[in-house]
Write an enzyme that holds these catalytic residues in place. Structure first.
Site, short mmCIF file in Angstrom:
data_model
loop_
_atom_site.label_atom_id
_atom_site.label_comp_id
_atom_site.label_asym_id
_atom_site.label_seq_id
_atom_site.Cartn_x
_atom_site.Cartn_y
_atom_site.Cartn_z
N SER A 167 5.66 5.56 11.20
CA SER A 167 4.46 4.75 11.07
C SER A 167 3.27 5.26 11.87
O SER A 167 2.13 5.08 11.47
CB SER A 167 4.77 3.31 11.48
OG SER A 167 5.30 3.27 12.79
N HIS B 213 6.40 2.57 4.95
CA HIS B 213 5.21 3.38 4.63
C HIS B 213 5.45 4.40 3.53
O HIS B 213 4.53 5.12 3.15
CB HIS B 213 4.72 4.09 5.90
CG HIS B 213 4.32 3.15 6.97
ND1 HIS B 213 3.06 2.60 7.07
CD2 HIS B 213 5.03 2.58 7.98
CE1 HIS B 213 3.01 1.77 8.08
NE2 HIS B 213 4.20 1.74 8.66
N LYS C 114 2.40 -3.37 2.70
CA LYS C 114 1.59 -2.16 2.89
C LYS C 114 1.10 -1.68 1.52
O LYS C 114 0.11 -2.21 1.03
CB LYS C 114 2.39 -1.15 3.68
CG LYS C 114 2.69 -1.76 5.08
CD LYS C 114 3.50 -0.93 5.98
CE LYS C 114 3.57 -1.53 7.37
NZ LYS C 114 4.28 -2.83 7.49
C1 PLP Z 1 8.09 1.40 9.84
C2 PLP Z 1 7.86 -0.07 9.86
N1 PLP Z 1 8.90 -0.90 9.68
C3 PLP Z 1 8.73 -2.24 9.68
C4 PLP Z 1 7.50 -2.81 9.87
C5 PLP Z 1 7.38 -4.29 9.91
O1 PLP Z 1 6.91 -4.79 8.68
P1 PLP Z 1 6.13 -6.18 8.62
O2 PLP Z 1 4.75 -5.92 9.08
O3 PLP Z 1 6.22 -6.59 7.18
O4 PLP Z 1 6.85 -7.13 9.51
C6 PLP Z 1 6.38 -1.97 10.03
C7 PLP Z 1 5.00 -2.45 10.21
O5 PLP Z 1 4.56 -3.46 10.36
C8 PLP Z 1 6.56 -0.58 10.03
O6 PLP Z 1 5.53 0.24 10.24
#
Ligand code: PLP
Length: 411
Positions: free
Chosen positions: A180, A208, A244
């Site tokens: 990320s 992502h 996303k």
């Molecule tokens: C790699 C990754 N996994 C999980 C999440 C968590 O997702 P959410 O924002 O839907 O809780 C994120 C970002 O928020 C992320 O960048």
């Protein structure tokens, strides 16, 4: 503050270190041009990769879902929160991903906690990439399994650690598909080969990668030409977000039907939390259609990201190569990174500084992201703002280690 001894001092410490954060207030649709705190900006910091979050068709789908099912889902999925829309979304996601089954949760954070804390427990070992997202780290912590953190995207280091854990009941490798904060892609074929040798399961967090990578936008596995459920291979479980590229919110886990059914029975974030709302589910259903039906968005995104990345590298910024729309401009220390963010802000470019605990001390950065909705002019203006800033301040690389071996999200 009575009962919270030391809180004031801790807050002061964060302020002094440049690590105190404040909220910014968005007053417009989440397109490439936004109004924040009363000023117009070009946005290059969101995860709205395909530009779907402002799409009228998604907004209409959300409104229609509210008309049919109301504003709240009224309970957890297993009690009163499961509508035909929730099941349609899960079937649609399974079909898109090429998986046997899928389940939907309210957030990606919950999905990662669900996977790690439900599939692993005492006597098991989780192998986790050192740059994994904080939600994976928290899932690991909650699982009570032993956690072995391997060097970033390094199958050899992973193999060494797997060899030391042959006695474990279960071995589960968890990795971001696209990282990320760095935008690089996990070496999934190599990880799967190692997993096969050591009879380990693999979980890929495609928050992502989903919608962005692969011809149909299926994500990291498709990018490498790997089947969603490899024949005779180790268990490969896919987690992804709807927040996303899909432009909505929520998350899914996709994989073999028995594993999904087990998670529905045992995963606490699924059982003990209200189901995603009808508006969210209705919009997400439409988003998956558009991810498949409009591949031009992925091509446009790839083209813009490649051009901007090349231009920032040409200007001399410390920007690694990579195939995704996440373009990390690594500056180094907190103060210098805040200064770059302030300068970009003056130029009307919204790209906040990313600081610890989100990234390790010494590798603070501006995390630039592009979307399919940016115009050529937007990209040129972002590049010009960086160029003026570079001329005045410059950037330099850095790296640090914090926490339990995981390098991100350990604060
Ligand atoms: C790699 C990754 N996994 C999980 C999440 C968590 O997702 P959410 O924002 O839907 O809780 C994120 C970002 O928020 C992320 O960048």
């Amino acid at each position: 503050m009575i009962g919270l001894a030391g809180l004031r001092e801790e807050m002061e410490g964060l302020r002094k270190a440049g690590l105190w954060r404040t909220l910014r207030r968005f007053e417009s649709l989440p397109g490439p041009r936004v109004v924040v705190d009363g000023r117009e900006y070009i946005l290059c910091a969101s995860n709205n990769y395909l530009g779907l979050a402002e799409d009228p068709r998604l907004r209409e789908a959300a409104v229609e879902a509210v008309r049919r099912f109301g504003t709240g889902s009224t309970g957890s999925r297993l009690i009163t929160g499961n509508t035909v829309l929730h099941e349609a979304l899960e079937e649609r996601i399974a079909r898109w991903k090429g998986a046997e089954a899928a389940m939907v949760l309210a957030t990606g954070y919950m999905a990662n906690v669900a996977i790690a804390s439900t599939l692993a427990g005492r006597g098991d070992v989780i192998f986790s990439d050192e740059l994994n997202h904080a939600s994976i780290i928290d899932g690991c912590r909650m699982s009570r399994a032993e956690v072995r953190v391997y060097r970033h995207a390094d199958p050899r280091d992973l193999e060494r650690r797997l060899a030391e854990a042959r006695g474990a009941r279960r071995r589960i490798i968890i990795t971001d598909g696209v990282f990320s904060m760095d935008g690089d892609v996990a070496p999934l074929p190599d990880l799967l080969a190692v997993a096969r040798r050591y009879e380990a399961a693999v979980v890929v967090d495609d928050a992502h990668g989903g919608g962005v990578l692969g011809e149909r936008g299926r994500g990291t596995a498709e990018y490498f030409g790997i089947e969603t459920e490899p024949e005779g291979g180790p268990l490969l479980l896919h987690m992804g977000t709807l927040s996303k590229a899909a432009g909505v919110e929520g998350a899914y886990i996709a994989g073999p039907r028995p594993v999904i059914a087990y998670l529905q029975n045992r995963a606490r974030p699924f059982i003990f939390s209200t189901a995603p709302s009808p508006a969210t589910v209705g919009a997400a259903l439409r988003a998956i259609d558009l991810i498949e039906e409009e591949p031009w968005r992925r091509r446009r995104l790839e083209d813009l990201a490649r051009r901007l990345r090349a231009e920032l590298r040409r200007q001399g910024w410390n920007v690694p190569e990579g195939p995704t729309p996440i373009i990390p401009v690594i500056v180094g220390d907190v103060e210098e990174t805040l200064a770059v963010a302030r300068r970009l802000d003056e130029e009307g470019v919204f790209a906040p500084a990313i600081r610890p605990p989100t990234v390790p001390a010494g590798s603070c950065r501006i995390r630039v992201t592009v979307t399919a909705a940016h115009s050529d002019e937007d990209i040129a203006r972002i590049a010009a703002a960086f160029e003026r800033c570079r001329a005045e301040k410059g950037g330099r690389p850095g790296a640090g280690m914090v926490g339990d071996g995981h390098r991100y999200g350990c604060g």
